[in-house]
Design an enzyme around this catalytic site. Sequence first.
Site, PDB file in Angstrom:
ATOM      1  N   HIS A 177       0.636  -1.217  -0.194  1.00 25.23           N
ATOM      2  CA  HIS A 177       0.257   0.065  -0.270  1.00 25.23           C
ATOM      3  C   HIS A 177       0.662   1.771   0.196  1.00 25.23           C
ATOM      4  O   HIS A 177       1.833   1.447   0.131  1.00 25.23           O
ATOM      5  CB  HIS A 177      -0.657  -0.169   1.128  1.00 25.23           C
ATOM      6  CG  HIS A 177       0.095  -0.131   2.692  1.00 25.23           C
ATOM      7  ND1 HIS A 177       0.281   1.137   2.881  1.00 25.23           N
ATOM      8  CD2 HIS A 177      -0.188  -0.958   3.489  1.00 25.23           C
ATOM      9  CE1 HIS A 177       0.574   0.753   4.291  1.00 25.23           C
ATOM     10  NE2 HIS A 177       0.389  -0.442   4.646  1.00 25.23           N
ATOM     11  N   CYS A 192       3.373  -4.695   6.789  1.00 24.45           N
ATOM     12  CA  CYS A 192       2.859  -4.441   5.265  1.00 24.45           C
ATOM     13  C   CYS A 192       4.102  -4.060   4.606  1.00 24.45           C
ATOM     14  O   CYS A 192       4.771  -3.685   5.186  1.00 24.45           O
ATOM     15  CB  CYS A 192       1.518  -3.647   5.153  1.00 24.45           C
ATOM     16  SG  CYS A 192       0.349  -3.963   6.056  1.00 24.45           S
TER      17      CYS A 192
END
Length: 420
Positions: free
Chosen positions: A327, A345
């Site tokens: 992301h 992440c």
Amino acid sequence: MSTTPRPRTAVSCTLLVIALCAGATACGSDGNPLSARPYDAADQIAFNGPSGDKKKADPDKPLEITAEDSDGRITDVTAQDATGRHVAGELSADGTRWHSTEPLAADAHYTVRVSTEDEDGAPGRKVLTFDTGKPSGKTTLDVTFGPKAGTYGVGQPITAKLSKPVKDPRQRAVVERALKVDSTPAAEGAWHWVDDKELHYRPKEYWPAHATISVRSNLTGIKIGDRLWGGTAKPLKLQTGDRVIAVTDASAHSMTVYKNGEEINQIPVTTGKPGFETRNGVKVVLAKEYFVRMRGTSIGIAEGSSESYDLPVYYATRVTWSGEYVHAAPWSVGSQGYANVSHGCTGMSTSNAEWFFDHVREGDVVQVVNSDGNTMETFGNGFGDWNLTWAKWRDGSALTGGKPETPSAAQRARLRPASV
């Protein structure tokens, strides 16, 4: 010079024609029993099916054809129902008995074609038809295939979810044998039992790019176990797109994206810091979410603690159900390409995250290497199916588990001599 044929030549040609005609007569039906029209073999075989017009066969019992005449033998048997579904069977070495090796379907119409030969080698034929009855007190096992029809990446596994648990290995073999997956171009693959109610199918390697994959069930009406019969299943058709594989090297803080074998982008990234290391291994894109609100509490971080966070996140590509994404992370641009500072992440700049978001689809492969984290779970947190070796994957099949791998059709073709 005269062009008139000499009489001697004409006589020679006539004799040749007569000789050829004689040879054709010698090879005719009177001289070779194999060229004769097949006789009715009804008196040579016995059939364990119903004899009356209104009687129906018990689908619980195997189909059996036997040779009654000691001077003849069965050479071939084919049995199929009205939908074209064939019944597997086994013929004894001496040709005296053929029996089915898989269950018959309930409430179905069957056509059985039996080929025989007598002691002289003359062929016989008999066509038998019968209907099977409905089972009493049955429970049906329905199958739901996934994902939904559409176009996916080459890493997308096929799923089959069952309406009832199946634990017995023999019953699992009946179910698995009836679940068919075909792809064009062809790809060797196998089912793997995740648990009693779910199977996954994947090829030995990733699917071919731009393939068409068809999934169907032949379980309808088939007896699986005591009072358990095959139910409905809606067939599924999928396509694959380009072969897109993104490889993140956590120690180099870099993601390299490949399309059909060619590198198309290299992106500076940051991955999980100590205590929150990103999972190693192969993951598959599960979904793309333009906006996600990410909170530390979702991964067990206490609210108000030093690691707590609550952030709006854009261009989020999900790779695990527990919350691992690729992301946009504009707050960590200074560390991207240099250090791992995330909570697990893979973060990148907003422009790079938008590019990635636009160039991947569900089923594309995202692989992480050189992280200090654990390996991606095989099942339960997304699709970690590819982290099993092919040998271990086959061990999870009720049909191939514990058996040596046999050469594929393509391999057999390569091994076959070009000439003999």
